[in-house]
Structures are given as structure tokens and as C-alpha cells.
Scaffold this active site. Structure first.
Site, PDB file in Angstrom:
ATOM      1  N   LEU A 284       0.807  -1.215   0.000  1.00 55.48           N
ATOM      2  CA  LEU A 284       0.000   0.000   0.000  1.00 55.48           C
ATOM      3  C   LEU A 284       0.839   1.263   0.000  1.00 55.48           C
ATOM      4  O   LEU A 284       1.926   1.307   0.590  1.00 55.48           O
ATOM      5  CB  LEU A 284      -0.927  -0.018   1.223  1.00 55.48           C
ATOM      6  CG  LEU A 284      -1.849  -1.239   1.326  1.00 55.48           C
ATOM      7  CD1 LEU A 284      -2.677  -1.161   2.609  1.00 55.48           C
ATOM      8  CD2 LEU A 284      -2.752  -1.357   0.110  1.00 55.48           C
TER       9      LEU A 284
ATOM     10  N   GLU B  36       0.335   5.889  -0.748  1.00 58.17           N
ATOM     11  CA  GLU B  36      -0.542   7.051  -0.536  1.00 58.17           C
ATOM     12  C   GLU B  36      -1.767   7.037  -1.483  1.00 58.17           C
ATOM     13  O   GLU B  36      -2.820   7.568  -1.140  1.00 58.17           O
ATOM     14  CB  GLU B  36       0.300   8.325  -0.709  1.00 58.17           C
ATOM     15  CG  GLU B  36      -0.337   9.613  -0.253  1.00 58.17           C
ATOM     16  CD  GLU B  36      -0.835   9.613   1.186  1.00 58.17           C
ATOM     17  OE1 GLU B  36      -1.832  10.291   1.442  1.00 58.17           O
ATOM     18  OE2 GLU B  36      -0.241   8.910   2.055  1.00 58.17           O
TER      19      GLU B  36
ATOM     20  N   HIS C 207      -3.458   4.290  -2.365  1.00 55.86           N
ATOM     21  CA  HIS C 207      -4.423   3.438  -1.657  1.00 55.86           C
ATOM     22  C   HIS C 207      -4.987   4.183  -0.435  1.00 55.86           C
ATOM     23  O   HIS C 207      -6.177   4.100  -0.147  1.00 55.86           O
ATOM     24  CB  HIS C 207      -3.755   2.152  -1.165  1.00 55.86           C
ATOM     25  CG  HIS C 207      -3.161   1.294  -2.242  1.00 55.86           C
ATOM     26  ND1 HIS C 207      -1.799   1.163  -2.427  1.00 55.86           N
ATOM     27  CD2 HIS C 207      -3.737   0.521  -3.198  1.00 55.86           C
ATOM     28  CE1 HIS C 207      -1.570   0.338  -3.437  1.00 55.86           C
ATOM     29  NE2 HIS C 207      -2.714  -0.062  -3.924  1.00 55.86           N
TER      30      HIS C 207
ATOM     31  N   GLN D  59      -5.758 -12.494 -12.773  1.00 57.53           N
ATOM     32  CA  GLN D  59      -5.660 -11.284 -13.594  1.00 57.53           C
ATOM     33  C   GLN D  59      -4.243 -11.070 -14.134  1.00 57.53           C
ATOM     34  O   GLN D  59      -3.973 -10.071 -14.785  1.00 57.53           O
ATOM     35  CB  GLN D  59      -6.180 -10.056 -12.836  1.00 57.53           C
ATOM     36  CG  GLN D  59      -5.279  -9.556 -11.723  1.00 57.53           C
ATOM     37  CD  GLN D  59      -5.936  -8.436 -10.946  1.00 57.53           C
ATOM     38  OE1 GLN D  59      -6.931  -8.638 -10.254  1.00 57.53           O
ATOM     39  NE2 GLN D  59      -5.390  -7.227 -11.044  1.00 57.53           N
TER      40      GLN D  59
ATOM     41  N   ARG E 147       4.250  -0.900  -8.349  1.00 59.23           N
ATOM     42  CA  ARG E 147       5.298  -1.384  -9.258  1.00 59.23           C
ATOM     43  C   ARG E 147       6.441  -0.383  -9.418  1.00 59.23           C
ATOM     44  O   ARG E 147       7.455  -0.719 -10.033  1.00 59.23           O
ATOM     45  CB  ARG E 147       4.702  -1.723 -10.630  1.00 59.23           C
ATOM     46  CG  ARG E 147       3.813  -2.964 -10.610  1.00 59.23           C
ATOM     47  CD  ARG E 147       3.418  -3.390 -12.014  1.00 59.23           C
ATOM     48  NE  ARG E 147       2.787  -4.696 -12.038  1.00 59.23           N
ATOM     49  CZ  ARG E 147       1.475  -4.915 -12.109  1.00 59.23           C
ATOM     50  NH1 ARG E 147       0.637  -3.903 -12.154  1.00 59.23           N
ATOM     51  NH2 ARG E 147       0.995  -6.151 -12.133  1.00 59.23           N
TER      52      ARG E 147
HETATM   53  P1  AMP Z   1      -3.709  -1.997  -6.849  1.00 56.44           P
HETATM   54  O1  AMP Z   1      -3.292  -2.397  -5.466  1.00 56.44           O
HETATM   55  O2  AMP Z   1      -2.588  -1.483  -7.696  1.00 56.44           O
HETATM   56  O3  AMP Z   1      -4.568  -3.050  -7.525  1.00 56.44           O
HETATM   57  O4  AMP Z   1      -4.656  -0.754  -6.670  1.00 56.44           O
HETATM   58  C1  AMP Z   1      -5.773  -0.791  -5.811  1.00 56.44           C
HETATM   59  C2  AMP Z   1      -6.594   0.446  -6.029  1.00 56.44           C
HETATM   60  O5  AMP Z   1      -5.800   1.600  -5.747  1.00 56.44           O
HETATM   61  C3  AMP Z   1      -7.081   0.591  -7.485  1.00 56.44           C
HETATM   62  O6  AMP Z   1      -8.407   1.093  -7.486  1.00 56.44           O
HETATM   63  C4  AMP Z   1      -6.106   1.598  -8.043  1.00 56.44           C
HETATM   64  O7  AMP Z   1      -6.644   2.349  -9.114  1.00 56.44           O
HETATM   65  C5  AMP Z   1      -5.861   2.485  -6.834  1.00 56.44           C
HETATM   66  N1  AMP Z   1      -4.599   3.219  -7.001  1.00 56.44           N
HETATM   67  C6  AMP Z   1      -3.368   2.703  -7.279  1.00 56.44           C
HETATM   68  N2  AMP Z   1      -2.471   3.703  -7.438  1.00 56.44           N
HETATM   69  C7  AMP Z   1      -3.150   4.861  -7.283  1.00 56.44           C
HETATM   70  C8  AMP Z   1      -2.785   6.247  -7.342  1.00 56.44           C
HETATM   71  N3  AMP Z   1      -1.533   6.635  -7.605  1.00 56.44           N
HETATM   72  N4  AMP Z   1      -3.747   7.166  -7.137  1.00 56.44           N
HETATM   73  C9  AMP Z   1      -5.033   6.784  -6.879  1.00 56.44           C
HETATM   74  N5  AMP Z   1      -5.440   5.516  -6.800  1.00 56.44           N
HETATM   75  C10 AMP Z   1      -4.518   4.554  -7.009  1.00 56.44           C
END
Ligand code: AMP
Length: 296
Positions: A34, A36, A38, A62, A188
Site C-alpha cells: 500500500l 498514498e 491506496h 488477472q 510497481r
Molecule cells: P492496486 O493495489 O494497484 O490493484 O490498486 C488498488 C486500487 O488503488 C485501485 O483502485 C487503483 O486504481 C488504486 N490506485 C493505485 N495507485 C493509485 C494512485 N496513484 N492514485 C489513486 N489511486 C490509485
């Protein structure tokens, strides 16, 4: 805050909280590690919900063959501490075996808007996303689910699924959170070598300068914007462009090169995917239709 690993325990915890009158349930689905971005979703969820659930699950279905499922960064202890500091009520961390005791024979698949952009280079990716998100919705029955516009296509796909299948949940899209220098936060980003991290600024830089060019009337057509994005990103020798596209949002219909950016009545998204070595980064920006002489 409770850390829950089984579906049965999660269902019963949510039921208890519902019966105790906590009010709406907000869900933030994540793959962990996680940051900022998230945290901003959790804060929005906290504002709107009596019970905030976040899920941390690196969803194998996925990921395509050769993608980073095995090496995806993980740090459960840090994630749990961050969720707690954001006032989350329940963190759901299921094992793969808990979510998929047998290989799933049922998949949720949204057509058309999943075949372009990220869907083109990651076949099956969005089926994996919509299937796991449907499972989470069925398990948790959230009133609200929070998704980042960082993954704008994912927002469009999930909103389509919810509409098509009459799912009783409100999707809340949340703005992209960036580093101070503009790089969109992503789990990433840790893969980037120092030189790649520096050059990765071409993504946000190209979007920012495109927006400026539109506002100042220097770039009036979609074709000019496409050319600008490609030219700007190509200044980075390490950048390998997968796509730099302009589409209507959320319909995701590519706009013609001759399309005049000031004419639209639908928002247009500038969407990028760029590889740096083995790391694939995405970013985007929305251009709202021109109202009363200025873009809003
Ligand atoms: P992930 O853990 O990458 O699958 O992301 C989980 C959620 O966090 C998804 O809805 C992403 O779009 C959101 N998220 C990831 N990075 C960002 C970011 N930089 N700004 C806003 N939301 C994000």
C-alpha cells in the site's frame, strides 16, 4: 481493526456490524504493498462509510503468463499498519486457496471496452479483475466501492459491469495521487532502476504539457495531442511506448485525429502505457469538455 483471512469470518463480521447499525459498508479492493494512492481511497471510504473494509489479494487470474504474479511486491505487516493508521475497520487478506479452492469455471467478462488499451496487451486481465471484484462484492455486499482513476480503464470496465448486471453498489472513482515530481504512485514503481525512475517522469510530463497546450490553444486536434505525447515520451531513451491514446471516457471510443479538442461534449482521456525495461507503467489525464470558454 480486524485482520480476517476467511470468507466465513468476514461475512459474519460484516453481518454483526450491520446488525449493530454501523451504516454503509465501503470496500477498497487492493493488491497490497500500500501507498498514498491506496490511502486516499481508504480516506474517502472512511468519509462515506460506517464500516471500511479493504481487501489485500494478489489475484492470480488477472496476471498473464510471464507477468509478475510471483514477484509482485508484498509487505503484509506494513500494509496492516498503514490500514490501521487510516482508520480501516476490517482488512481481508485471503489466501489464493480461500478465494479459488478449485479453478474457477465461472468468469465475468465485459466485452469491447476490455479489448483495447491494457486489454490488448494483457489478454484475460480484465476478466480476472471483474471476476474477483464480483466475488468480493458478493462476499462483502458493499454499499460503496472505491477505485483509483490511475486505472481509468478498470473504472470504466467495473462501472459497465455494475450497470449491466444491476449490482447494488455505487462505484466511487478517486483522483490519481502523484509523487511531488509528478510520477503517479504505483506498487510497481519499486521495480524501477534509478535511471528509469528519472526518465519515468515523461509520462506525467507529457500529459501535463498536453493539457497546457490544449488550454493555451496550441494543440487543437486529437492528432496533434497524440503526436505531442509520443514526441515527449520518445525524448526518454529508455521509454518504450505501448500506447498513447485519446478516447472518450468512460465509453472508451478512440477519437479521430481530426477531432477538435474544444468541440466535445464528453470527457476525453489521454491514456498512456510505457515500458521501462521489464516495468510497465500507466498514467492518464482527463480533459473535460470546454464550457463557457475554458476547460474545466
Ligand atoms: P492496486 O493495489 O494497484 O490493484 O490498486 C488498488 C486500487 O488503488 C485501485 O483502485 C487503483 O486504481 C488504486 N490506485 C493505485 N495507485 C493509485 C494512485 N496513484 N492514485 C489513486 N489511486 C490509485
Amino acid at each position: 481493526m480486524k485482520v480476517i483471512r476467511t470468507i466465513a469470518e468476514l461475512r459474519s463480521e460484516i453481518q454483526d456490524r450491520q446488525q449493530s447499525g454501523y451504516g454503509p459498508v465501503g470496500l477498497v479492493p487492493t493488491m497490497g504493498y500500500l501507498h498514498e494512492g491506496h490511502a486516499s481511497l481508504m480516506r474517502k471510504a472512511r468519509e462515506m462509510s460506517g464500516t471500511v473494509v479493504i481487501s489485500i489479494f494478489v489475484n492470480p487470474i488477472q496476471f498473464g503468463p510471464g507477468e509478475d504474479f510471483e514477484t509482485y511486491p508484498r509487505d503484509e505487516a506494513r500494509d496492516v499498519a498503514l490500514a490501521e493508521s487510516e482508520g480501516v475497520d476490517v482488512v481481508f487478506i485471503p489466501a489464493v486457496q480461500e478465494m479459488y479452492p478449485q479453478p474457477t469455471k465461472t468468469k465475468i467478462s465485459v466485452a469491447e471496452i476490455t479489448s483495447l488499451l491494457c486489454g490488448a496487451s494483457r489478454p484475460g486481465h480484465f476478466d480476472g479483475v471483474t471476476t474477483v471484484v464480483s466475488k468480493l462484492f458478493n462476499i462483502i455486499k458493499p454499499d460503496y466501492a472505491f477505485f483509483g482513476m490511475k486505472d481509468a480503464q478498470q473504472v470504466a470496465v467495473i462501472e459497465q459491469m455494475v450497470r449491466d448486471l444491476n449490482m447494488d453498489v455505487t462505484i466511487v472513482p478517486c483522483p490519481i495521487i502523484r509523487e511531488a515530481d509528478g510520477l503517479a504512485l504505483s506498487s510497481r514503481n519499486v521495480y524501477l532502476k534509478p535511471e528509469e525512475r528519472e526518465q519515468a517522469l515523461v509520462l506525467s510530463g507529457s500529459l501535463r504539457t498536453a493539457q497546457e497546450a490544449i488550454q493555451q490553444g496550441q494543440a487543437a486536434t486529437a492528432g496533434e495531442i497524440r503526436a505531442h505525447l509520443r514526441e515527449y515520451i520518445s525524448r526518454s531513451p529508455l521509454a518504450d511506448i505501448e500506447y498513447a491514446e485519446l478516447l472518450t471516457f468512460p465509453e472508451l471510443v478512440p477519437v479521430e485525429d481530426s477531432y477538435r479538442m474544444v468541440d466535445g461534449d464528453s470527457p476525453v482521456i489521454m491514456a498512456l502505457a510505457v515500458r521501462f525495461g521489464r516495468t510497465r507503467l500507466i498514467d492518464n489525464a482527463l480533459i473535460q469538455p470546454k464550457v463557457g470558454g475554458s476547460h474545466v
